[in-house]
Design a protein around this motif. Structure first.
Motif, short mmCIF file in Angstrom:
data_model
loop_
_atom_site.label_atom_id
_atom_site.label_comp_id
_atom_site.label_asym_id
_atom_site.label_seq_id
_atom_site.Cartn_x
_atom_site.Cartn_y
_atom_site.Cartn_z
N THR A 113 0.85 -1.19 0.00
CA THR A 113 0.00 0.00 0.00
C THR A 113 0.89 1.24 0.00
O THR A 113 2.10 1.16 -0.12
N ASP A 114 0.23 2.39 0.15
CA ASP A 114 0.97 3.66 0.23
C ASP A 114 1.39 4.00 1.66
O ASP A 114 2.04 5.01 1.89
N CYS A 115 1.02 3.17 2.61
CA CYS A 115 1.33 3.42 4.02
C CYS A 115 2.83 3.25 4.26
O CYS A 115 3.46 2.34 3.71
N LYS A 116 3.41 4.10 5.09
CA LYS A 116 4.84 4.03 5.33
C LYS A 116 5.18 4.59 6.71
O LYS A 116 4.43 5.40 7.27
N PRO A 117 6.33 4.17 7.26
CA PRO A 117 6.77 4.78 8.51
C PRO A 117 7.14 6.24 8.27
O PRO A 117 7.47 6.62 7.14
N GLN A 118 7.10 7.05 9.31
CA GLN A 118 7.48 8.45 9.17
C GLN A 118 8.90 8.56 8.62
O GLN A 118 9.80 7.86 9.07
N GLN A 119 9.07 9.41 7.63
CA GLN A 119 10.36 9.64 6.94
C GLN A 119 10.79 8.44 6.09
O GLN A 119 11.93 8.41 5.61
N GLY A 120 9.91 7.46 5.91
CA GLY A 120 10.29 6.25 5.20
C GLY A 120 9.66 6.13 3.83
O GLY A 120 9.11 7.08 3.27
N GLU A 121 9.72 4.93 3.29
CA GLU A 121 9.30 4.61 1.93
C GLU A 121 8.14 3.62 2.02
O GLU A 121 8.17 2.69 2.83
N SER A 122 7.11 3.81 1.20
CA SER A 122 6.01 2.85 1.18
C SER A 122 6.39 1.62 0.37
O SER A 122 7.34 1.65 -0.43
N SER A 123 5.64 0.54 0.56
CA SER A 123 5.92 -0.67 -0.22
C SER A 123 5.67 -0.45 -1.71
O SER A 123 6.36 -1.01 -2.56
N LYS A 124 4.69 0.40 -2.05
CA LYS A 124 4.45 0.72 -3.46
C LYS A 124 5.62 1.49 -4.06
O LYS A 124 6.02 1.24 -5.21
N GLN A 125 6.17 2.41 -3.29
CA GLN A 125 7.34 3.16 -3.77
C GLN A 125 8.54 2.23 -3.94
O GLN A 125 9.27 2.33 -4.93
N LEU A 126 8.73 1.35 -2.97
CA LEU A 126 9.82 0.38 -3.06
C LEU A 126 9.68 -0.49 -4.30
O LEU A 126 10.65 -0.69 -5.05
N LEU A 127 8.48 -1.01 -4.52
CA LEU A 127 8.25 -1.91 -5.64
C LEU A 127 8.50 -1.22 -6.97
O LEU A 127 9.14 -1.78 -7.87
N ALA A 128 8.03 0.02 -7.11
CA ALA A 128 8.25 0.78 -8.35
C ALA A 128 9.73 1.03 -8.57
O ALA A 128 10.25 0.86 -9.69
N ARG A 129 10.44 1.41 -7.51
CA ARG A 129 11.89 1.66 -7.62
C ARG A 129 12.63 0.41 -8.05
O ARG A 129 13.47 0.44 -8.96
N PHE A 130 12.33 -0.71 -7.39
CA PHE A 130 13.04 -1.95 -7.68
C PHE A 130 12.73 -2.45 -9.08
O PHE A 130 13.64 -2.81 -9.84
N GLU A 131 11.45 -2.50 -9.45
CA GLU A 131 11.09 -3.03 -10.76
C GLU A 131 11.64 -2.18 -11.90
O GLU A 131 12.10 -2.71 -12.91
N ASN A 132 11.62 -0.87 -11.75
CA ASN A 132 12.18 0.01 -12.79
C ASN A 132 13.68 -0.25 -12.96
O ASN A 132 14.17 -0.33 -14.09
N THR A 133 14.38 -0.38 -11.84
CA THR A 133 15.82 -0.65 -11.90
C THR A 133 16.09 -2.03 -12.48
O THR A 133 17.00 -2.20 -13.31
N LEU A 134 15.31 -3.02 -12.06
CA LEU A 134 15.51 -4.38 -12.53
C LEU A 134 15.29 -4.47 -14.04
O LEU A 134 16.09 -5.09 -14.76
N ARG A 135 14.22 -3.88 -14.54
CA ARG A 135 13.96 -3.90 -15.98
C ARG A 135 15.10 -3.26 -16.75
O ARG A 135 15.52 -3.76 -17.80
N LYS A 136 15.59 -2.15 -16.26
CA LYS A 136 16.69 -1.45 -16.92
C LYS A 136 17.94 -2.33 -16.99
O LYS A 136 18.57 -2.44 -18.04
N GLU A 137 18.26 -2.98 -15.88
CA GLU A 137 19.46 -3.82 -15.83
C GLU A 137 19.32 -5.05 -16.72
O GLU A 137 20.26 -5.44 -17.42
N LEU A 138 18.16 -5.69 -16.70
CA LEU A 138 17.96 -6.90 -17.49
C LEU A 138 17.89 -6.58 -18.98
O LEU A 138 18.31 -7.39 -19.81
N THR A 139 17.38 -5.42 -19.32
CA THR A 139 17.31 -5.03 -20.73
C THR A 139 18.69 -4.71 -21.28
O THR A 139 19.02 -5.07 -22.42
N SER A 140 19.53 -4.07 -20.46
CA SER A 140 20.86 -3.68 -20.94
C SER A 140 21.83 -4.86 -20.97
O SER A 140 22.88 -4.79 -21.61
#
Length: 202
Positions: A113-140
């Motif tokens: 969800t979008d819920c996160k600890p104060q000053q932290g990252e939500s699981s949705k933000q984490l997932l988007a960050r990781f998947e975007n990076t992973l796709r970039k690395e696997l494509t290159s």
């Protein structure tokens, strides 16, 4: 024509804070003796998998695991920004018992969800960050077979898409529990189809 890229995900070896039940997030602690042995066993599992590169989170516990694997597989690990563990904000460094009675604890640690600890990252933000990076690395590096050393909460969020009961329908993605604890140095085989941009579990 099958242009799918095979890759392997693994969580880092056991750390001192894993044993102490402290939340690491983007803080860090050293591998235990057991964690180092787990890393060696992970590398032995990979000997027959034709691994051509090791990618790792830049956090110390992942780098330490990747370095042990690299020594055995005779590969030099590459640190990838974007593969870091979720930032747990104010929770980082705290013991689990200090936060597990909070009203939003289960949503933050067992849902996507979008819920996160104060000053932290939500699981949705984490997932988007990781998947975007992973796709970039696997494509290159589409012709490489990668061993990728990452973290527990990344695996929890990313692997939810392969659990049948968590397949999104209506609003279930918001409330489904994904609290599966991926073990230290557990090896997971997947593939990526660059044409469709989809991942598959092997």
């Amino acid at each position: 024509m099958n242009n799918k890229t095979i890759f392997y995900l693994a969580r880092h070896g056991q750390t001192e804070w894993n044993v102490a039940k402290r939340i690491q997030g983007q803080l860090d602690s050293l591998l235990t003796a057991q964690g180092k042995q787990q890393a060696r066993l992970l590398a032995e599992q990979c000997r027959t998998l034709n691994i051509t590169q090791i990618l790792t989170s830049p956090l110390g516990r992942a780098v330490q695991t990747a370095d042990i694997c690299g020594q055995i597989l005779q590969l030099s690990p590459i640190q990838i920004k974007g593969f870091e563990e979720r930032h747990f904000g104010d929770w980082q460094g705290k013991y689990t018992y200090q936060v597990n009675t909070l009203s939003d604890y289960n949503e933050i640690t067992s849902q996507i969800t979008d819920c996160k600890p104060q000053q932290g990252e939500s699981s949705k933000q984490l997932l988007a960050r990781f998947e975007n990076t992973l796709r970039k690395e696997l494509t290159s590096a589409a012709k490489d077979v990668s061993l990728i050393i990452i973290h527990g909460d990344i695996l929890r969020c990313f692997m939810a898409q392969f659990v049948p009961s968590l397949t999104p329908n209506s609003q279930s993605q918001e409330i489904a529990s994904t609290g599966y604890d991926y073990k230290n140095a557990e090896l997971i085989a997947l593939s990526y189809d660059p044409e469709s941009g989809t991942f598959s579990s092997l």
